[in-house]
Write an enzyme that holds these catalytic residues in place. Sequence first.
Site, PDB file in Angstrom:
ATOM      1  N   LYS A  11      43.449  39.721  25.686  1.00 11.84           N
ATOM      2  CA  LYS A  11      44.438  38.738  25.221  1.00 11.84           C
ATOM      3  C   LYS A  11      44.047  38.141  23.864  1.00 11.84           C
ATOM      4  O   LYS A  11      42.900  38.271  23.413  1.00 11.84           O
ATOM      5  CB  LYS A  11      44.585  37.650  26.285  1.00 11.84           C
ATOM      6  CG  LYS A  11      45.208  38.168  27.591  1.00 11.84           C
ATOM      7  CD  LYS A  11      45.439  37.026  28.568  1.00 11.84           C
ATOM      8  CE  LYS A  11      46.135  37.515  29.834  1.00 11.84           C
ATOM      9  NZ  LYS A  11      46.438  36.397  30.760  1.00 11.84           N
ATOM     10  N   TYR A  51      55.697  39.479  32.299  1.00  7.51           N
ATOM     11  CA  TYR A  51      55.474  38.279  33.109  1.00  7.51           C
ATOM     12  C   TYR A  51      56.750  37.814  33.822  1.00  7.51           C
ATOM     13  O   TYR A  51      56.857  36.636  34.180  1.00  7.51           O
ATOM     14  CB  TYR A  51      54.899  37.168  32.222  1.00  7.51           C
ATOM     15  CG  TYR A  51      53.450  37.411  31.835  1.00  7.51           C
ATOM     16  CD1 TYR A  51      52.459  37.552  32.808  1.00  7.51           C
ATOM     17  CD2 TYR A  51      53.068  37.521  30.496  1.00  7.51           C
ATOM     18  CE1 TYR A  51      51.134  37.789  32.462  1.00  7.51           C
ATOM     19  CE2 TYR A  51      51.742  37.750  30.140  1.00  7.51           C
ATOM     20  CZ  TYR A  51      50.783  37.879  31.133  1.00  7.51           C
ATOM     21  OH  TYR A  51      49.463  38.113  30.798  1.00  7.51           O
ATOM     22  N   PHE A  59      54.220  26.964  33.712  1.00  3.26           N
ATOM     23  CA  PHE A  59      53.421  27.491  32.608  1.00  3.26           C
ATOM     24  C   PHE A  59      54.060  28.682  31.901  1.00  3.26           C
ATOM     25  O   PHE A  59      53.498  29.217  30.943  1.00  3.26           O
ATOM     26  CB  PHE A  59      52.011  27.869  33.102  1.00  3.26           C
ATOM     27  CG  PHE A  59      51.990  28.931  34.185  1.00  3.26           C
ATOM     28  CD1 PHE A  59      52.015  30.282  33.860  1.00  3.26           C
ATOM     29  CD2 PHE A  59      51.936  28.581  35.529  1.00  3.26           C
ATOM     30  CE1 PHE A  59      51.992  31.255  34.847  1.00  3.26           C
ATOM     31  CE2 PHE A  59      51.904  29.554  36.528  1.00  3.26           C
ATOM     32  CZ  PHE A  59      51.930  30.904  36.183  1.00  3.26           C
ATOM     33  N   ASN A 114      42.953  33.193  29.246  1.00  5.92           N
ATOM     34  CA  ASN A 114      41.939  33.694  30.191  1.00  5.92           C
ATOM     35  C   ASN A 114      41.474  35.121  29.911  1.00  5.92           C
ATOM     36  O   ASN A 114      41.174  35.883  30.818  1.00  5.92           O
ATOM     37  CB  ASN A 114      42.417  33.514  31.632  1.00  5.92           C
ATOM     38  CG  ASN A 114      43.626  34.354  31.960  1.00  5.92           C
ATOM     39  OD1 ASN A 114      44.216  34.962  31.073  1.00  5.92           O
ATOM     40  ND2 ASN A 114      43.988  34.414  33.222  1.00  5.92           N
ATOM     41  N   HIS A 117      44.274  40.640  30.756  1.00  5.71           N
ATOM     42  CA  HIS A 117      45.275  40.955  31.777  1.00  5.71           C
ATOM     43  C   HIS A 117      44.878  42.278  32.415  1.00  5.71           C
ATOM     44  O   HIS A 117      44.405  43.175  31.727  1.00  5.71           O
ATOM     45  CB  HIS A 117      46.667  41.113  31.147  1.00  5.71           C
ATOM     46  CG  HIS A 117      47.667  41.750  32.081  1.00  5.71           C
ATOM     47  ND1 HIS A 117      48.334  41.030  33.034  1.00  5.71           N
ATOM     48  CD2 HIS A 117      48.053  43.045  32.236  1.00  5.71           C
ATOM     49  CE1 HIS A 117      49.116  41.854  33.731  1.00  5.71           C
ATOM     50  NE2 HIS A 117      48.970  43.074  33.265  1.00  5.71           N
ATOM     51  N   GLU A 128      53.770  48.821  33.964  1.00  2.00           N
ATOM     52  CA  GLU A 128      53.213  48.231  32.742  1.00  2.00           C
ATOM     53  C   GLU A 128      52.843  49.300  31.712  1.00  2.00           C
ATOM     54  O   GLU A 128      53.045  49.104  30.510  1.00  2.00           O
ATOM     55  CB  GLU A 128      52.008  47.344  33.101  1.00  2.00           C
ATOM     56  CG  GLU A 128      52.451  46.106  33.875  1.00  2.00           C
ATOM     57  CD  GLU A 128      51.317  45.314  34.541  1.00  2.00           C
ATOM     58  OE1 GLU A 128      50.131  45.642  34.307  1.00  2.00           O
ATOM     59  OE2 GLU A 128      51.632  44.380  35.291  1.00  2.00           O
TER      60      GLU A 128
HETATM   61  P1  IDP Z   1      46.490  37.334  36.910  1.00  2.00           P
HETATM   62  O1  IDP Z   1      46.519  37.437  35.397  1.00  2.00           O
HETATM   63  O2  IDP Z   1      45.083  37.109  37.418  1.00  2.00           O
HETATM   64  O3  IDP Z   1      47.192  38.462  37.593  1.00  2.00           O
HETATM   65  P2  IDP Z   1      48.787  35.670  37.549  1.00  2.00           P
HETATM   66  O4  IDP Z   1      48.855  34.712  38.687  1.00  2.00           O
HETATM   67  O5  IDP Z   1      49.581  36.937  37.635  1.00  2.00           O
HETATM   68  O6  IDP Z   1      47.240  35.979  37.283  1.00  2.00           O
HETATM   69  O7  IDP Z   1      49.215  34.859  36.248  1.00  2.00           O
HETATM   70  C1  IDP Z   1      49.505  35.546  35.041  1.00  2.00           C
HETATM   71  C2  IDP Z   1      48.909  34.764  33.882  1.00  2.00           C
HETATM   72  O8  IDP Z   1      49.579  33.499  33.779  1.00  2.00           O
HETATM   73  C3  IDP Z   1      47.440  34.397  34.052  1.00  2.00           C
HETATM   74  O9  IDP Z   1      46.577  35.445  33.635  1.00  2.00           O
HETATM   75  C4  IDP Z   1      47.309  33.185  33.174  1.00  2.00           C
HETATM   76  O10 IDP Z   1      47.207  33.556  31.789  1.00  2.00           O
HETATM   77  C5  IDP Z   1      48.658  32.506  33.365  1.00  2.00           C
HETATM   78  N1  IDP Z   1      48.596  31.469  34.409  1.00  2.00           N
HETATM   79  C6  IDP Z   1      48.570  31.649  35.749  1.00  2.00           C
HETATM   80  N2  IDP Z   1      48.516  30.479  36.408  1.00  2.00           N
HETATM   81  C7  IDP Z   1      48.502  29.517  35.447  1.00  2.00           C
HETATM   82  C8  IDP Z   1      48.465  28.081  35.481  1.00  2.00           C
HETATM   83  O11 IDP Z   1      48.427  27.447  36.550  1.00  2.00           O
HETATM   84  N3  IDP Z   1      48.480  27.446  34.265  1.00  2.00           N
HETATM   85  C9  IDP Z   1      48.523  28.111  33.082  1.00  2.00           C
HETATM   86  N4  IDP Z   1      48.573  29.462  33.004  1.00  2.00           N
HETATM   87  C10 IDP Z   1      48.554  30.151  34.168  1.00  2.00           C
HETATM   88 MG    MG Z   2      49.197  38.931  37.746  1.00  2.00          MG
END
Ligand code: IDP
Ligand code: MG
Length: 134
Positions: A11, A51, A59, A114, A117, A128
């Site tokens: 990312k 997404y 978010f 974070n 992905h 994807e």
């Molecule tokens: P993942 O990336 O581990 O699969 P997902 O639940 O699919 O996690 O969420 C997609 C992305 O959305 C996350 O990687 C993160 O960047 C963002 N995200 C998820 N939950 C939150 C949150 O509570 N606050 C802000 N960003 C979030």
């Molecule tokens: Mg995910």
Amino acid sequence: MTLEQTFLMIKPDAVAAGKIGRIISRLEDTGLKIERMELAQLTFEQAAANYAEHKGKPFYDSLIAYIVSGPVVKMVVSGEGAVAACRKLMGATDPAEAAPGTIRGDFGLTVDANVMHGSDSSASAEREIALFFE
Ligand code: IDP
Ligand code: MG
């Protein structure tokens, strides 16, 4: 276990912080094979499609703005059980909860930015890869 492909993306925060090489080293050290790799600027449409499951969540808007805010490294990676293997290497979604030794645990601080992905299933990976490479 079966040989499978997964879609990974480094990312914008990790690209900007110069972590590409160290992240790729971890994938290679684990024995995963990088089949395709490209530095790219995502379009808004690609970000929204990737997404879509999160549309409507608090978010969502900031997530889309963030993921198109700068270049990413998109990859197709293969190996035995590659989807689960990469999720394990990445660690928990929130870097604050990700174990030390995982990519998010070592290179990230907040859930908003974070580091990586990775596809969450073979079906997601197929969708994807088509979205980002075909
Ligand atoms: P993942 O990336 O581990 O699969 P997902 O639940 O699919 O996690 O969420 C997609 C992305 O959305 C996350 O990687 C993160 O960047 C963002 N995200 C998820 N939950 C939150 C949150 O509570 N606050 C802000 N960003 C979030
Ligand atoms: Mg995910």
